[in-house]
Design a protein around this motif. Structure first.
Motif, short mmCIF file in Angstrom:
data_model
loop_
_atom_site.label_atom_id
_atom_site.label_comp_id
_atom_site.label_asym_id
_atom_site.label_seq_id
_atom_site.Cartn_x
_atom_site.Cartn_y
_atom_site.Cartn_z
N VAL A 45 0.76 -1.13 -0.10
CA VAL A 45 0.00 0.01 -0.09
C VAL A 45 0.79 1.17 0.21
CG1 VAL A 45 -1.93 -1.29 1.38
CG2 VAL A 45 -0.23 0.31 2.63
N LEU A 46 0.23 2.32 -0.57
CA LEU A 46 0.74 3.87 -0.24
C LEU A 46 -0.27 4.32 0.88
CD1 LEU A 46 1.79 5.34 -3.66
CD2 LEU A 46 3.32 4.98 -1.66
N ALA A 47 0.58 4.94 1.92
CA ALA A 47 -0.29 5.72 2.90
C ALA A 47 0.76 6.64 3.36
CB ALA A 47 -1.04 4.87 4.01
N VAL A 94 6.58 9.08 -2.00
CA VAL A 94 6.71 8.25 -3.27
C VAL A 94 5.79 8.64 -4.48
CG1 VAL A 94 5.89 5.91 -4.10
CG2 VAL A 94 6.99 6.13 -1.86
N GLN A 95 6.42 8.80 -5.66
CA GLN A 95 5.64 9.47 -7.04
C GLN A 95 5.61 8.46 -7.98
OE1 GLN A 95 7.41 13.03 -8.42
NE2 GLN A 95 6.71 12.44 -10.55
N LEU A 96 4.40 7.81 -7.94
CA LEU A 96 4.02 6.62 -8.80
C LEU A 96 3.57 7.01 -10.05
CD1 LEU A 96 4.11 3.94 -7.69
CD2 LEU A 96 1.60 3.78 -7.34
N ARG A 145 7.58 1.64 -11.48
CA ARG A 145 6.49 2.79 -11.46
C ARG A 145 7.00 4.10 -10.72
NH1 ARG A 145 0.66 1.29 -10.61
NH2 ARG A 145 0.06 3.14 -10.86
N ASP A 146 7.59 3.67 -9.32
CA ASP A 146 8.07 5.03 -8.44
C ASP A 146 9.54 5.36 -8.93
OD1 ASP A 146 9.89 3.16 -7.48
OD2 ASP A 146 9.17 2.98 -5.48
N GLN A 147 10.09 5.15 -10.03
CA GLN A 147 11.26 5.56 -10.59
C GLN A 147 11.16 6.23 -12.02
OE1 GLN A 147 13.51 2.05 -10.83
NE2 GLN A 147 14.06 2.17 -8.60
#
Lengths: 544, 444
Positions: free
Chosen positions: A96-98, A137-139, A390-392
């Motif tokens: 998850v992202l939170a 985090v930048q997705l 995705r986060d890179q």
């Protein structure tokens, strides 16, 4: 397949004293259990439980991987079947992202309450980690694919082949090698089936059925008078194929000083040759150190590509995420930004490809729900791209991920892993024999051996299985005690010839290790036979 | 499933064994719980919790055996796993190397469990990481590190009445610090049973000092040099040798422990007489398991005594084959050291190289145990007893057996971990002459 599982069942950790307490992983299943998959509707129902639970706890993004992983190990030693093991591992991993931070939790309790609890734990971990966050985090955006599926295009499911047939083949391998003069033979067959279901809050429900096979052996011969011994390993490569890989076809053989194999492998023939060649290795001339032109067969070159091209083009290493363990990369962002960093000679074209049929890394979608693709890493010798997830993606200006995310099991968090990275064949017609004809002082190397490279992927050293001396365009005999050392950029710039596509073949590994806790990944590397001029060769013989 | 106490584990194993219809049966349990944090670029990248318990059943019908494992523990699952093991045993060919199970034995309790380590929470880990990141930021460096704690138990019970139980705790911490220019790097590694001994702040300070002092490295010519290996470097080098102490491989002629003409090297002076290596599960600084999977009690065992090979590992089968007593695989390894500190080893060196860490060690030749690998994260040139300047990293081609014949001096033994297996050892810093470097690396 986890590495410790492999070590445990194969006994390769035995004699390794301190590795003896490796735990057994996974559930065993009956040897002849029928091959089956879990109903996709059931998996979707469980995935939705996780997605909904995470969202209700405040996750801004969630992905869910339900995995059922089957392995089979058939292991023989000389005339004995040492072990036959089936394992099954089934569970769910939730990421998850939170609060801008990643969290992950997993469980093998596949009831709805346990899954909801795991989702809540993942969110709680993300919130705890957020206090040490520097940048959220930048997705990269990813469209949902809806309900889709993908399967390794196998012809014959290896799990459907009776165990006895596999054991008989391996015992025949031992017999062939012993008749050829070997003193000891260990042969193995490893089968993998990853049944992977991915769902995400982007709206993807992806069902995949991935198959891999690895038949291999090691043959040892001892000169009792001198106490010297030599080994020769199989020239097979692990493949993303079914049991058809072990049904030989003449059209897949390349005959020369040793027989080499394309998309079908004749294990018996290779064992017969190995039984003879290991004796020749004992009598071979010890190499004179110095500069040689190396002619590297794809059964060897795949490992050099893996270590010196595959790993340094992984963006997480470039950025420093592996700095504490596997290292960083000399291919820093400024070299890529310059668009003129001469990684190799103009002949060198290297692609990343997660779609390549028969390869170990081939899947339809990666472990964060991105459809796989093929792209250039090195174009005409120049560094043009990396491997990213995705986060890179935003760091190198990509609008979407390149689909390189993978986890070894449902219980481990997914992260960036290497795509199949391959050297493209030459465009002009050229056979390996024609290539060797132009070498005055060289060595032809087949099979992979010892390997080591520094933490930024500059300085490397490689051994091999078979070394043949080339003099004035002819192979004149076998050498031993050979290893070559070079600097990655110098080595690839010394590439002066690559055979054409008729010679293109895949090598690879089940056990590419990376990460903390360490995970393994299976990956293939293709090439045609290639020539590298003026490489430093050392002699590895010592006395104790 | 939580970490089971001794009586709880025994009760569960007895329940499983009651389902067995085989001639012989062995059941075992292994469980672990804990967690980890990985960080890089001065921020957490991943974190996870561990909770795994596995039940393993091995059934025997005559010389046929089969193993099945499971991680479900309801009554039906327990019965099913026994049935599966028996199905496998009936399908398996006879194993001519079968050895009967062992009967009851007394096993001393291990000293490996520390309650404070078992009590670690995600907060404890995050706090330890926060200290480490703070040190790196203050030193204007980037930290990449990993902390992992585990609490585990294992137990076996067989149909001959053998029962053994063990529980332990562990915490490992590794930290790499690099400067923003990418010209300096430092490393530290720690591993303990007891969390109270772990100081992430001081370990990160050591890594930071190495990173800052390793910037601006000069190139030197590869060749043979006197080296001082810090314990982390020496441990990684020697771990490869410890894995080869197997009598069967030696007797079969395919090991560095094989004697030309046949047999093994037990009794032979294979190394310098300063080298003494042994195992002792009761050592206070390196407590370890007191029994092995075959049901043998583990006691203090000498492997190399003053350079002479004293013992190799003999499995039950190989011991019977050779008419000797079995020698079980050890659960820890200790190398005796000297009295010198690392600083004193440096002070006594006219010209040499200080090695902080080794990397990517792989076997080149099994006959001589020739290994290759590289220095990493702090390599320094020593002249007239002082560290003069940082040097570029070097690739070595060297055998630990040859290396232990070239021992000039040993420092004080300390607890160290292998950077690949994360196992702990007691290993001294060591000063070695004629260590062979074969090329330079530009890596930092």
């Amino acid at each position: 397949m986890k590495r410790r599982e492999f070590l445990h069942y194969t006994g390769l950790g035995l004699g390794a004293g301190l590795l003896s307490q490796i735990p057994i992983i996974g559930k065993a299943v009956p040897l002849e259990a029928p091959w089956y998959t879990i109903d996709v509707a059931k998996k979707k129902e469980l995935a939705d439980v996780a997605l909904n639970a995470a969202r209700s706890k405040g996750a801004t993004y969630t992905d869910v991987r339900i995995g059922r992983y089957l392995n089979q190990f058939v292991i023989t030693r000389e005339d004995k079947v040492e072990n036959v093991v089936n394992t099954e591992s089934y569970g769910i991993g939730i990421r998850v992202l939170a609060n801008g931070s990643w969290g992950f939790a997993s469980t093998d309790q596949m009831d709805k309450d346990s899954i909801a609890r795991a989702a809540a734990t993942a969110v709680a971990i993300a919130r705890e980690n957020a206090r040490l966050l520097t940048t959220p985090v930048q997705l990269a955006p990813q469209k949902g694919y809806g309900e889709v599926s993908w399967k390794t295009p196998i012809e014959k499911n290896a799990f459907d082949v009776p165990v006895k047939e596999k054991a008989d083949l391996l015992l025949s391998v031992s017999d062939a090698a012993m008749k050829g003069g070997a003193d000891y033979v260990g042969s193995f067959m490893f089968l993998v089936n990853e049944q992977k279901y991915f769902a995400s809050s982007d709206g993807s429900y992806i069902d995949q059925d991935v198959h891999r096979i690895w038949p291999t052996f090691q043959i040892t011969k001892i000169d009792k008078a001198t106490g010297k011994f030599e080994t020769r390993n199989a020239l097979s490569s692990p493949r993303g194929m079914g049991y058809e890989y072990l049904i030989p076809r003449e059209s897949d053989k390349i005959h020369g000083v040793t027989t080499l194999y394309r998309d079908r492998y004749d294990m018996l023939e290779d064992a017969r040759q190995a039984g003879t060649q290991v004796g020749e290795k004992l009598k071979a001339k010890s190499v004179e150190p110095g500069k040689y032109d190396l002619v590297l067969d794809p059964s060897h070159l795949w490992l050099t590509i893996h270590e010196s091209v595959g790993h340094p083009t992984e963006l997480d290493r470039v950025l420093g995420y592996e700095a504490n363990f596997a290292g960083t990369s000399f291919l820093t962002l400024d070299k890529w930004e310059s668009k003129k960093f001469q990684f190799g000679s103009p002949l060198v074209n290297i692609v990343a490809d997660k779609t390549q049929p028969g390869s170990l890394g081939a899947v339809g979608y990666d472990d964060e729900g991105v459809a796989t693709q093929k792209w250039d890493l090195i174009k005409n010798g120049v560094l043009v791209n990396y491997q990213a997830i995705r986060d890179q993606a935003h760091i190198i200006g990509l609008k979407q991920s390149q689909g390189c995310c993978y986890s070894q099991s449902w219980s481990d968090v997914q992260f960036q892993r290497m795509a199949n990275v391959s050297l493209q064949p030459g465009t002009a017609p050229l056979t390996p024999a024609e290539l060797i004809k132009n070498v005055e002082r060289g060595i032809f190397i087949a099979g992979d051996g010892s390997f080591s490279i520094d933490q930024q992927r500059y300085n490397f050293q490689f051994g091999g299985q078979l070394f043949y001396e080339i003099k004035n365009g002819q192979i004149v005999g076998m050498l031993k005690d050979v290893a070559y050392q070079s600097n990655t950029q110098e080595f690839w710039n010394s590439c002066k010839a690559i055979a054409d596509k008729r010679d293109y073949r895949l090598g690879g590994s089940f056990f590419d290790g990376k990460g903390q806790p360490s995970q393994v990944s299976a990956v293939s590397h293709g090439s045609a036979t290639a020539r590298f001029n003026g490489v430093n060769v050392i002699n590895t013989a010592r006395k104790i | 499933m939580a970490i089971l106490k001794k009586e709880e584990a025994k009760a569960l194993l007895q329940k499983v064994l009651a389902h067995s219809k085989a001639d012989e049966c062995e059941v075992s349990l292994r469980g672990e719980e804990g967690g980890n944090i990985r960080y890089a670029r001065n921020a957490i990248s991943t974190a996870g919790d561990i909770d795994n318990t596995t039940l393993s059943v091995t059934s025997y019908f005559g010389k046929r055996s089969g193993t099945a494992t499971i991680n479900e523990f309801n009554d039906a699952a327990l019965e099913r796993v026994v049935q599966r093991a028996e199905e496998l045993a009936r399908l398996a060919p006879e194993n001519p190397e079968y050895m009967p199970l062992r009967g009851p034995a007394d096993f001393k309790d291990s000293k490996t469990y520390v309650p404070a380590t078992a009590a670690i929470t995600p907060d404890t880990r995050a706090d330890a990481v926060a200290k480490s990141i703070q040190v790196a930021k203050e030193a204007q460096l980037e930290a990449a590190g990993f902390i992992e704690n585990t609490t585990s138990f294992s137990a076996i019970l067989n149909s001959k009445g053998l029962f053994a139980y063990d529980t332990d705790t562990n915490v490992v911490f590794t930290i790499t610090t690099r400067n923003s220019a990418g010209t300096g790097s430092g490393f530290a590694a720690r591993g303990y049973n007891d969390i109270s001994r772990l100081d992430t702040l001081s370990a990160t300070k050591i890594a930071a000092a190495k990173a800052n002092s390793s910037a601006g490295a000069k190139a030197i010519e590869p060749g043979k040099y006197t080296v001082i290996l810090e314990p982390v470097a020496a441990t990684y080098m020697l771990e490869n040798m410890f894995r080869g102490l197997d009598a069967r491989n030696a007797d079969e002629g395919r090991s560095f422990m094989s004697k030309p003409g046949g047999g093994n090297r037990i009794g032979e002076q294979l190394m310098d007489d300063k080298v003494t290596i042994y195992s002792d599960p009761f050592h206070p600084d390196l407590p370890a398991s007191t029994w092995n999977r075959d049901g043998f009690p583990l006691e203090k065992t000498a492997w190399i005594d003053k350079g002479v090979v004293k013992n190799l590992v003999y499995s039950q089968y190989w011991a019977k084959n050779k008419g000797v007593q079995p020698v079980p695989q050890p659960s820890n390894i200790i190398m005796e050291g000297g009295n010198a500190s690392l600083e004193e080893l440096i002070k006594s060196t006219e010209k040499g190289i200080l090695v902080s860490r080794l990397w990517y060690i792989r076997l080149v030749d099994a006959q001589t145990l020739l290994l290759t690998g590289l220095t990493r994260d702090g390599t320094f040139y020593i002249e007239n007893g002082e560290i003069k300047y940082p040097i570029k990293n070097l690739r070595f081609n060297e055998s630990p057996v040859i290396m232990l014949n070239n021992v000039e001096a040993l420092g004080k033994t300390e607890r160290s971990i292998s950077i690949e297996s994360y196992r702990s050892y007691l290993i001294p810093p060591m000063k070695i002459r004629d260590f062979t470097f074969t090329s330079l690396s530009d890596a930092i």
